[in-house]
Design a protein around this motif. Structure first.
Motif, PDB file in Angstrom:
ATOM      1  N   PRO A  73       0.824  -1.209   0.000  1.00  0.00           N
ATOM      2  CA  PRO A  73       0.000   0.000   0.000  1.00  0.00           C
ATOM      3  C   PRO A  73       0.862   1.265   0.000  1.00  0.00           C
ATOM      4  N   LEU A  74       0.411   2.263  -0.765  1.00  0.00           N
ATOM      5  CA  LEU A  74       1.063   3.564  -0.792  1.00  0.00           C
ATOM      6  C   LEU A  74       0.237   4.621  -0.080  1.00  0.00           C
TER       7      LEU A  74
ATOM      8  N   ALA B 220      -1.936   1.072  -4.340  1.00  0.00           N
ATOM      9  CA  ALA B 220      -0.854   0.137  -4.036  1.00  0.00           C
ATOM     10  C   ALA B 220       0.006  -0.142  -5.257  1.00  0.00           C
ATOM     11  N   ARG B 221       1.219  -0.631  -4.984  1.00  0.00           N
ATOM     12  CA  ARG B 221       2.146  -1.057  -6.013  1.00  0.00           C
ATOM     13  C   ARG B 221       2.306  -2.573  -5.933  1.00  0.00           C
ATOM     14  N   PRO B 222       2.346  -3.268  -7.054  1.00  0.00           N
ATOM     15  CA  PRO B 222       2.636  -4.707  -7.018  1.00  0.00           C
ATOM     16  C   PRO B 222       4.087  -4.934  -6.641  1.00  0.00           C
ATOM     17  N   THR B 223       4.322  -5.862  -5.738  1.00  0.00           N
ATOM     18  CA  THR B 223       5.682  -6.103  -5.264  1.00  0.00           C
ATOM     19  C   THR B 223       6.494  -6.968  -6.211  1.00  0.00           C
TER      20      THR B 223
ATOM     21  N   ALA C 243      -2.305  -0.194  -8.508  1.00  0.00           N
ATOM     22  CA  ALA C 243      -3.545  -0.940  -8.298  1.00  0.00           C
ATOM     23  C   ALA C 243      -4.389  -0.261  -7.238  1.00  0.00           C
ATOM     24  N   ALA C 244      -5.689  -0.403  -7.370  1.00  0.00           N
ATOM     25  CA  ALA C 244      -6.626  -0.058  -6.310  1.00  0.00           C
ATOM     26  C   ALA C 244      -7.008  -1.364  -5.626  1.00  0.00           C
ATOM     27  N   VAL C 245      -6.587  -1.513  -4.390  1.00  0.00           N
ATOM     28  CA  VAL C 245      -6.787  -2.783  -3.673  1.00  0.00           C
ATOM     29  C   VAL C 245      -7.849  -2.573  -2.598  1.00  0.00           C
TER      30      VAL C 245
END
Length: 537
Positions: free
Chosen positions: A27-28, A42-45, A52-54
């Protein structure tokens, strides 16, 4: 992480207690919150491109069998939609006690927000919406999906075009939509008349809603007025559109006015099909978004690029072996693998329940309010009260307007949001499971206690469950919700009472309430003020 870039992208900075990992995402910031959970930017790790919207749902809803059945329906809808004119699902899963769903984050404004910030759209821009939103309806019709809640707040505008969002109350094929006590779900000002009268809805119903949405884009007004009351429902179901409002469209562009008038025909058979709308728009030249809308969308895209380029801080290893077991699904639940979707770490076993655990928050991830809090622009997603009558094809419930044309004046019950009811306010917190200790053999059985009754401002004020920024000058159901809670807390909102008009008296009441809670007394109702209003104290 740059707080400025986050806010420009429509997100608030993370707070202590927010998760540092959600499945394969870091999450950012926080895009928004609602009665069922929170939405994170969020950013994919795994290094995959894009943000992304998670959406993370509160665990208690996964335990409810009826809620799981609702999720099964939405899962089928979400999995069947494949078009650039609707959000793309990235993946779903369980992480600790968090049930999450991720979609592409697209920096943009809802149509509702765009009109409020930059004024009505010019005719060329409206023609662009005709083309792109009709393309979305073509794709939905091909998938056998009826959206059922197409309206300005569920249309997202970005540099790459328009998208239809939020499939929380959509219907797939001939399936019926589960509702509590026979209620209609949706937004009355943009519902189709056949749905209000008889409970029927199909692609032509979405065309009707699209017509009203486009009238709003061109004039800033709904063709039957705005609001959620029985008067609006009656006008939609039995009266013709406001000719003065449609006249504004026709005066500027007779062809556009005629097309939207046809979309708003009471008889579904007289409305154009989505493909006919695409063809009509193809004959009209249109370019990019008008200014200053284009500038705002470009600014959002710039913030997106800044966040995407920023290096991620170190995060804990992916706890792939520490998943939470999914609740037992109802019969018919099966795996919903999405081919081509990215996954981080070891693959998780996903279920259809995971696909849509967020429910109403699915589309809201892209359109969450800015300002004091979370950037969510959508208008409330209300459930329309039903009036006893005959059964209906879609819901097996009575039509709320079955007797309205006969002169009856049913008293509406308060409009409720379609988000599942929650015993706790829609605050910005992360829910974690707490271990329990079994009593010893010598211990007496614990006393049976009755949960305290909800305060009136929670139990009686349920017409809106989101957290969109609400301010002086607004006239909508969000304001009615604010006024309802303030009045039941002992504040005066003026002689007009709960009229949905955010005037001076309401602003003064908001400021007084904020001061009593130690909040910034700015008169703006954003995430913190919404949470405080919905608190039990």
């Amino acid at each position: 992480m740059s707080d400025t870039a986050l806010r420009q992208a429509g997100a608030a900075p993370l707070k202590p207690g927010d998760p540092v990992r959600i499945g394969p995402y870091t999450p950012l910031g926080v895009l928004g919150s609602g009665g069922m959970g929170r939405v994170f930017l969020a950013r994919p790790t795994d290094g995959a491109a894009g943000l992304a919207a998670v959406k993370v749902i509160r665990p208690e809803y996964a335990e409810d069998a009826e809620f799981r059945r609702r999720l099964e329906r939405e899962a089928a809808v979400q999995a069947s939609i494949h078009t650039p004119r609707a959000p793309r699902l990235q993946g779903t899963g369980f992480h600790d006690d968090l049930l999450w769903m991720a979609t592409d984050y697209i920096p943009g404004l809802s149509l509702d927000q765009a009109v409020r910030q930059h004024g009505v759209l010019d005719r060329d821009t409206v023609w662009r919406l005709v083309a792109e939103l009709a393309e979305a309806l073509v794709a939905l019709a091909s998938a056998g999906v009826v959206h059922r809640d197409l309206k300005p707040s569920n249309v997202l505008l970005s540099l790459h075009g328009a998208q239809v969002i939020d499939f929380g109350i959509s219907k797939a094929g001939g399936a019926s939509m589960l509702t509590a006590t026979g209620q209609r779900v949706g937004t009355p000002a943009f519902m189709a008349p056949e749905y209000l009268r008889e409970g029927r809805s199909d692609t032509s119903s979405d065309v009707f809603s699209l017509g009203g949405t486009l009238v709003f884009a061109a004039t800033g007004q709904g063709p039957f007025g705005l609001g959620t009351g029985m008067d609006v429902m009656h006008r939609v179901a039995f009266e013709e559109p406001n000719q003065h409002i449609l006249g504004e469209v026709t005066g500027a562009d007779p062809e556009l006015g005629a097309l939207l008038t046809a979309c708003l025909a009471k008889d579904p058979a007289l409305r154009p099909a989505p493909q006919q709308l695409v063809a009509a728009a193809a004959a009209r030249p249109w370019q990019g978004w008008q200014q200053p809308l284009h500038g705002s969308l470009a600014g959002l895209r710039g913030a997106y690029e800044t966040l995407h380029r920023m290096p991620l801080a170190a995060v804990p290893p992916h706890p792939a072996t520490q998943r939470v077991t999914a609740p037992a699904p109802p019969p018919g639940f099966g795996p919903a693998a999405e081919p081509g979707r990215r996954r981080g770490g070891k693959a998780l076993s996903l279920t259809l329940a995971a696909v849509v655990a967020i429910g109403a928050l699915v589309g809201g991830a892209y359109a969450l309010t800015r300002g004091e809090a979370d950037p969510r622009p959508p208008v409330a997603q209300g459930s329309v009260p039903a009036v006893p009558g005959g059964a209906t094809p879609d819901d097996g419930a009575a039509s709320p307007l079955a007797s309205a044309s006969a002169g009856s004046s049913p008293t509406p019950t308060p409009t409720r949001t379609r988000e599942a009811p929650s015993p706790t306010p829609a605050a910005t917190r992360t829910v974690t499971a707490s271990p329990t200790t079994a009593p010893t053999a010598e211990a007496a059985p614990p006393p049976v206690s009755t949960p305290p009754a909800e305060p009136r401002w929670i139990s009686e004020c349920t017409m809106y469950g989101g957290s969109e920024l609400t301010r002086y000058g607004d006239k909508n159901v969000r304001v009615t919700q604010v006024q309802c809670m303030l009045v039941r807390r002992g504040y005066s909102v003026g002689a007009a009472g709960e009229d949905g008009d955010f005037g001076t008296a309401t602003k003064n009441a908001v400021i007084a309430f904020q001061e009593s809670k130690g909040l910034a007394a700015d008169g703006l109702v954003g995430e913190q003020t919404w949470a405080a209003l919905r608190s039990a104290t």
